[in-house]
Design a protein around this motif. Structure first.
Motif: not given
Length: 307
Positions: A10-37
């Motif tokens: 099982h991944p540690t809590v730190g791994v989960k938080i770090f993975s979630a933060g990095v993945s969310a930032c990547l998703a935000d960069v790619i989809t941000f124009p849709l959010d602005t629209a």
């Protein structure tokens, strides 16, 4: 004795938080124009004083913004958006499994629907309170226009934090916490619980293996269900956060003003970009989250055995 596989560790809590933060930032960069629209469509028709531009549809809004205000405007508020993901998504997604285990009396039993919802409520509520100032700044930067003599309220992310805190009040950085809390309770419970249940059902019934196609399908279904349930609260949240001081007495006042002036359909303004944004965000975030979490766990396991 052979070492356990990554799926058994099982991944540690730190791994989960770090993975979630990095993945969310990547998703935000790619989809941000849709959010602005989405934000521009949601506030359209709110005020008599506007840029005079009418937005129509997702692509129409994106192309109109790019032509009239420049392509960079599609990413206005991105720094605040990334700050939001680091402080918000990393906690609500990264802590979900851990909190779910806390609410489950016996570790070996499958968490009940009630435990999953309780975990979503807890992580969503904590994350909203911590990340609300970044949401306020992000929405205001996305909403402001410089066309036809409309002077922008803010020149940048940190300028927005300073002006809101000094000219309105420090408390204004938490403006709209109630509708945002309600929105994120709906999103967190629907998104995470639906994704969790769909992924579990697909794997348990041997329809798909616990890999990218399974994560992708689960994320798409979760995105649609979440958008459908959260759209009315999301529009009210955007309107209330973007409003000038005194424009609305309260959140219910904002909702009633929308209903009286624009009708029930106002609560679903920006539904298509909202769905496209949330669905694509979910797919990118959850697929990256699962893969990054798995790879980091493998790396940590390999390092432990090497030591």
């Amino acid at each position: 004795m052979g070492s356990p596989t990554a799926s058994e560790v099982h991944p540690t809590v730190g791994v989960k938080i770090f993975s979630a933060g990095v993945s969310a930032c990547l998703a935000d960069v790619i989809t941000f124009p849709l959010d602005t629209a989405k934000v521009r469509l949601q506030i359209q028709g709110e005020s008599q004083i506007s840029s005079g531009i009418r937005y129509k549809g997702v692509l129409g809004t994106i192309t109109t913004l790019a032509k009239t205000e420049g392509p960079v405007k599609l990413y206005s508020g991105l720094p605040a958006g990334l700050q939001r993901q680091i402080s918000f998504a990393s906690l609500r997604i990264g802590l979900y499994d851990t909190v779910q285990e806390f609410y489950t009396s016996e570790k070996d039993t499958t968490p009940s629907l009630g435990n999953r919802i309780a975990a979503g409520l807890t992580t969503g509520g904590v994350a909203v309170f911590i990340g609300q100032p970044t949401e306020v700044v992000k929405v205001r930067l996305q909403a402001q226009s410089h066309l036809h003599g409309l002077k922008p309220r803010y020149t940048g992310t940190y300028n927005a934090y300073r002006i809101i805190a000094t000219t309105e009040s420090l408390k204004s950085l938490w403006k709209g916490t109630t509708p945002n809390l309600l929105r994120n309770i709906i999103i967190n419970c629907t998104e995470l619980v639906t994704y969790d249940l769909m992924k579990g059902a697909l794997v348990r019934n041997k329809i798909l293996a616990d890999d990218i196609p399974c994560h992708l399908l689960s994320a798409l279904i979760a995105g649609f269900c979440t958008t459908l349930l959260s759209s009315p609260v999301d529009v009210v949240k955007t309107r209330f956060i973007n409003s000038a001081p005194g424009q609305y007495v309260s959140v219910p006042s904002c909702a009633m003003t929308m209903l009286n002036k624009e009708g029930p359909t106002a609560f679903f303004k920006g539904f298509v970009p909202s769905f496209l944004r949330l669905a694509s965000w979910n797919v990118i975030m959850f697929v990256c989250f699962e893969q990054l979490k798995r790879e980091l766990t493998k790396s940590g396991q390999s390092a432990d055995y090497a030591a």
